[in-house]
Design an enzyme around this catalytic site. Structure first.
Site, PDB file in Angstrom:
ATOM      1  N   LYS A 176       0.842  -1.202   0.000  1.00 58.72           N
ATOM      2  CA  LYS A 176       0.000   0.000   0.000  1.00 58.72           C
ATOM      3  C   LYS A 176       0.875   1.250   0.000  1.00 58.72           C
ATOM      4  O   LYS A 176       0.691   2.151  -0.799  1.00 58.72           O
ATOM      5  CB  LYS A 176      -0.913  -0.018   1.221  1.00 58.72           C
ATOM      6  CG  LYS A 176      -1.824   1.174   1.295  1.00 58.72           C
ATOM      7  CD  LYS A 176      -2.775   1.100   2.458  1.00 58.72           C
ATOM      8  CE  LYS A 176      -3.528   2.428   2.563  1.00 58.72           C
ATOM      9  NZ  LYS A 176      -4.419   2.500   3.703  1.00 58.72           N
TER      10      LYS A 176
ATOM     11  N   GLU B 124      10.537  -4.643   4.567  1.00 63.73           N
ATOM     12  CA  GLU B 124      10.656  -6.048   4.152  1.00 63.73           C
ATOM     13  C   GLU B 124      10.313  -6.200   2.668  1.00 63.73           C
ATOM     14  O   GLU B 124      11.019  -6.859   1.908  1.00 63.73           O
ATOM     15  CB  GLU B 124       9.698  -6.939   4.959  1.00 63.73           C
ATOM     16  CG  GLU B 124      10.004  -7.040   6.430  1.00 63.73           C
ATOM     17  CD  GLU B 124       9.274  -5.984   7.269  1.00 63.73           C
ATOM     18  OE1 GLU B 124       9.029  -4.869   6.756  1.00 63.73           O
ATOM     19  OE2 GLU B 124       8.968  -6.280   8.434  1.00 63.73           O
TER      20      GLU B 124
ATOM     21  N   GLY C  73      -4.783  -1.557   4.957  1.00 60.00           N
ATOM     22  CA  GLY C  73      -3.994  -2.702   4.486  1.00 60.00           C
ATOM     23  C   GLY C  73      -4.644  -4.039   4.806  1.00 60.00           C
ATOM     24  O   GLY C  73      -4.780  -4.915   3.951  1.00 60.00           O
ATOM     25  N   ARG C  74      -5.089  -4.204   6.044  1.00 62.87           N
ATOM     26  CA  ARG C  74      -5.645  -5.513   6.453  1.00 62.87           C
ATOM     27  C   ARG C  74      -7.052  -5.733   5.911  1.00 62.87           C
ATOM     28  O   ARG C  74      -7.627  -6.798   6.068  1.00 62.87           O
ATOM     29  CB  ARG C  74      -5.594  -5.651   7.970  1.00 62.87           C
ATOM     30  CG  ARG C  74      -6.235  -4.514   8.739  1.00 62.87           C
ATOM     31  CD  ARG C  74      -5.853  -4.543  10.203  1.00 62.87           C
ATOM     32  NE  ARG C  74      -6.357  -3.387  10.936  1.00 62.87           N
ATOM     33  CZ  ARG C  74      -5.730  -2.222  11.038  1.00 62.87           C
ATOM     34  NH1 ARG C  74      -4.583  -2.039  10.435  1.00 62.87           N
ATOM     35  NH2 ARG C  74      -6.257  -1.235  11.739  1.00 62.87           N
TER      36      ARG C  74
ATOM     37  N   GLU D 197      -4.641  -6.223  14.870  1.00 62.98           N
ATOM     38  CA  GLU D 197      -4.109  -4.917  14.467  1.00 62.98           C
ATOM     39  C   GLU D 197      -5.216  -3.855  14.554  1.00 62.98           C
ATOM     40  O   GLU D 197      -4.948  -2.687  14.798  1.00 62.98           O
ATOM     41  CB  GLU D 197      -3.533  -4.983  13.042  1.00 62.98           C
ATOM     42  CG  GLU D 197      -2.621  -3.808  12.717  1.00 62.98           C
ATOM     43  CD  GLU D 197      -1.748  -4.029  11.484  1.00 62.98           C
ATOM     44  OE1 GLU D 197      -0.596  -4.497  11.616  1.00 62.98           O
ATOM     45  OE2 GLU D 197      -2.222  -3.737  10.370  1.00 62.98           O
TER      46      GLU D 197
ATOM     47  N   HIS E 228      -5.467 -32.423  17.950  1.00 64.41           N
ATOM     48  CA  HIS E 228      -4.291 -33.206  18.351  1.00 64.41           C
ATOM     49  C   HIS E 228      -3.149 -32.285  18.756  1.00 64.41           C
ATOM     50  O   HIS E 228      -1.998 -32.704  18.791  1.00 64.41           O
ATOM     51  CB  HIS E 228      -3.871 -34.130  17.213  1.00 64.41           C
ATOM     52  CG  HIS E 228      -4.974 -35.065  16.831  1.00 64.41           C
ATOM     53  ND1 HIS E 228      -5.181 -36.272  17.468  1.00 64.41           N
ATOM     54  CD2 HIS E 228      -5.975 -34.935  15.933  1.00 64.41           C
ATOM     55  CE1 HIS E 228      -6.252 -36.856  16.943  1.00 64.41           C
ATOM     56  NE2 HIS E 228      -6.753 -36.067  16.021  1.00 64.41           N
TER      57      HIS E 228
ATOM     58  N   LYS F 205       9.420  -0.552  14.352  1.00 60.99           N
ATOM     59  CA  LYS F 205      10.046  -0.240  13.053  1.00 60.99           C
ATOM     60  C   LYS F 205      11.143   0.804  13.256  1.00 60.99           C
ATOM     61  O   LYS F 205      12.227   0.705  12.688  1.00 60.99           O
ATOM     62  CB  LYS F 205       9.006   0.320  12.077  1.00 60.99           C
ATOM     63  CG  LYS F 205       8.031  -0.706  11.520  1.00 60.99           C
ATOM     64  CD  LYS F 205       7.137  -0.042  10.473  1.00 60.99           C
ATOM     65  CE  LYS F 205       5.960  -0.925  10.099  1.00 60.99           C
ATOM     66  NZ  LYS F 205       4.965  -0.248   9.257  1.00 60.99           N
TER      67      LYS F 205
HETATM   68  O1  F6P Z   1       2.518  -3.939   9.982  1.00 58.71           O
HETATM   69  C1  F6P Z   1       2.052  -2.703   9.639  1.00 58.71           C
HETATM   70  C2  F6P Z   1       1.494  -2.627   8.254  1.00 58.71           C
HETATM   71  O2  F6P Z   1       1.392  -1.276   7.957  1.00 58.71           O
HETATM   72  C3  F6P Z   1       0.155  -3.319   8.069  1.00 58.71           C
HETATM   73  O3  F6P Z   1      -0.892  -2.575   8.526  1.00 58.71           O
HETATM   74  C4  F6P Z   1       0.158  -3.542   6.610  1.00 58.71           C
HETATM   75  O4  F6P Z   1      -0.797  -4.480   6.246  1.00 58.71           O
HETATM   76  C5  F6P Z   1       1.565  -4.005   6.375  1.00 58.71           C
HETATM   77  O5  F6P Z   1       2.330  -3.235   7.278  1.00 58.71           O
HETATM   78  C6  F6P Z   1       2.080  -3.849   4.979  1.00 58.71           C
HETATM   79  O6  F6P Z   1       2.035  -2.520   4.542  1.00 58.71           O
HETATM   80  P1  F6P Z   1       2.204  -2.125   3.026  1.00 58.71           P
HETATM   81  O7  F6P Z   1       1.088  -2.724   2.257  1.00 58.71           O
HETATM   82  O8  F6P Z   1       2.177  -0.628   3.000  1.00 58.71           O
HETATM   83  O9  F6P Z   1       3.530  -2.662   2.555  1.00 58.71           O
END
Ligand code: F6P
Length: 566
Positions: free
Chosen positions: A219, A225, A285-286, A372, A403, A528
């Site tokens: 987003k 990452e 995002g979620r 979240e 199990h 972060k």
């Molecule tokens: O972990 C925080 C967060 O901002 C989430 O809310 C989001 O889903 C995820 O990181 C990934 O964010 P992006 O889509 O901006 O890479």
């Protein structure tokens, strides 16, 4: 509108909860025998296509009066007004100044939801969907091929959190669905989330770069990452092409695409603007599975047509959620029960137990959606909450979970459970001879476990069974462990969409009742920022013989050990 603790229902529910904790006549063993009570604690949603959803909450620690109080509480805190504010696009995510409109992502073309600016939003949504549909059909048909002319049959979606968990859940949910499986023949879809290089290696293993399309899903297009994995994937792709394909720019323009609401940043990364699929700041995002985040990679794998059915399933639940009266409204009831179990009965944990292997990533997705969203310490106005919001969510498909952790659920701590089951199997296998089918075998457990949790087994039962005296205490099950059962017709694309929306809205309901902002996530920032400081230290330490500085003694020791300085 009052806040939760200001209502008279709050104190009445608190006293009701003490009765449930102390009054033996309110044990679920007895409550489940009251057929009139039980028949009042079921909500049904019938579809015109013969599908149904039955939500049975008779094994929750409630009676009719409890539910009345919960519905009254919902009214006092203005649940319906808050739901409506969400529906029409008011900026209910106040700390970020944003609307929360993920339900618009699944509205059919031309749908008018009566909001100012609504038709424009639906139009924009469909213009992106049309672009996705056109791109996907070109890739799937072979009209859009890789730089060396090979069909792009592999897709690696790089993203994390909301940009991965939802699409991954849906991918798993559809892998064995007959229609989706047919559409996915000869194609591979993988998700790369973790910055751990092991995830990269495993995600790329066995893939021919010439046949691979990389989709960077972010987003913000800044997530550390995802950006690192995207750069590593770019190198992997360019190196893997071995100079073939007409140069790096051609390779990237054919085989590297992006999904982001930060379209400019995606372009700056070197992605062809034609191949960037956008979405909007009103999609959290979620809550983004139904945007290009999910629809691009999943349509590439299963076809756009299958994903349209998924969107239709989610829309079906949106219609129910925003229009059905509270007492018949499944996500509203689910949310109110969540508040009851968490705030009043003080259960800190809850579990999601799908009796469906295809839902193996659903608990992980809902874990993010819920934790979240509702893991917050302050109310909308910034005042510290006088109760704990949010629950620890965990889960596994049944019967595997039985199990693993069910021992604790039956005889250890109490965690309210949601059982999810389907009338039809995605891949039916007939039983041999007189034997039940494999799906029946699975579902026998779906029906039995909630009763085992509710009824338990008394010392007297153990005695009557002739269990040796010294073993009896070990074989007693206290019971009185609450659960709900959600029985749906089948898990296909439509059903997966329904399930997603049910749980998204459950989370919203709880947040509305608690009076918190379920749509921001400031709690992920601190870690972060600290990781940024450590990254700086690591960069310096690799380059020269620097000393570890600026950390407390514990982190210093750990870093020195990691860097081999100790
Ligand atoms: O972990 C925080 C967060 O901002 C989430 O809310 C989001 O889903 C995820 O990181 C990934 O964010 P992006 O889509 O901006 O890479």
């Amino acid at each position: 509108m009052s806040s939760l603790t200001e209502t008279s229902e709050y104190s009445r529910l608190l006293s009701a909860s003490s009765s449930f904790k102390s009054d033996p006549s309110l044990h679920l063993r007895d409550l489940c025998g009251l057929s009139e009570r039980c028949s009042g604690l079921v909500a049904k949603l019938e579809g015109s296509d013969g599908r149904s959803i039955v939500f049975d909450y008779s094994r929750q620690q409630v009676v009719g009066d409890t539910m009345d109080l919960l519905f009254d509480l919902a009214e006092k805190v203005g649940l319906d007004k808050k739901m409506n504010a969400m529906y029409v696009g008011d900026k209910i995510n106040e700390t970020e100044g944003r609307s929360v409109l993920h339900h618009c992502l699944r509205m059919p073309k031309g749908y008018d939801f009566g909001a100012e600016g609504g038709p424009g939003i639906v139009k924009e949504v469909h213009s992106v969907l049309d672009r996705i549909s056109a791109f996907v059909s070109k890739v799937r048909s072979g009209e859009h091929v890789g730089a060396t002319g090979k069909k792009l049959v592999n897709v690696v979606a790089i993203g994390i959190g909301g940009s991965q968990l939802g699409p991954e859940f849906v991918n798993e949910a559809l892998r064995a669905d007959a229609e989706a499986m047919g559409c996915a023949e000869g194609r591979t879809l993988r998700f790369l989330a973790n910055v751990d290089p092991v995830d990269f290696t495993l995600s790329m293993s066995g893939l021919d770069p010439e046949e691979t399309l990389i989709v960077v899903v972010s987003k913000t297009f800044t997530t550390a990452e995802t950006m690192l994995n995207a750069r590593t994937a770019r190198e992997w792709l360019l190196k893997g092409m071995g100079g073939k394909g007409g140069g790096d720019d051609v390779v990237l323009s054919k085989q590297f695409i992006a999904v982001s609401s930060a379209v400019e940043k995606a372009k700056a990364f070197g992605i062809d603007p034609e191949n960037v699929f956008g979405f909007w700041d009103w999609v959290g995002g979620r809550y983004s599975v139904c945007s290009a985040v999910g629809i691009v990679p999943l349509s590439l794998q299963y076809s756009f047509g299958v994903m349209e059915k998924f969107l239709a399933g989610a829309h079906n639940i949106d219609e129910h959620f925003f229009k059905a009266p509270a007492r018949e409204n499944i996500p509203v009831i689910m949310g109110l029960l969540g508040v009851w179990n968490s705030t009043f009965l003080k259960y800190e944990t809850r579990c999601l137990l799908p009796y469906s292997q295809a839902l193996k990533r659903f608990p992980a997705h809902i874990q993010q959606v819920d934790m979240e969203s509702n893991g917050k310490r302050v109310a909308m106005d910034g005042s510290v909450l006088p109760f704990a919001a949010g629950e620890f969510n965990f889960g596994e498909p049944g019967t595997n979970g039985q199990h693993s952790f069910y021992q604790l659920l039956h005889q250890g701590r109490v965690a309210p459970a949601d059982f999810i089951g389907f009338c039809k199997s995605q891949t039916p296998v007939e039983g041999e001879g007189e034997k039940v089918s494999n799906h029946d075998e699975l579902m026998a457990n779906f029906f039995a476990q909630p009763d085992a949790l509710a009824y338990g087994k008394t010392l007297a039962d153990c005695e009557a069974e002739g269990i040796a005296k010294e073993l009896r205490p070990h074989k007693v099950f206290e019971g009185n462990r609450p659960s709900s059962s959600l029985l749906m017709t089948e898990l296909d694309a439509f059903g997966a969409g329904q399930l997603l929306a049910l749980y998204e809205h459950r989370t919203a309901v709880q947040g509305f009742v608690w009076g918190i902002n379920s749509f921001d996530q400031w709690g992920v920032e601190l870690g972060k920022a600290l990781a940024g400081q450590v990254r700086k230290q690591l960069e310096g330490s690799r380059k020269e013989q620097s000393v570890v500085a600026g950390f407390n003694s514990s982190t210093t020791l750990l870093l020195e050990t990691y860097l081999g300085k100790k």
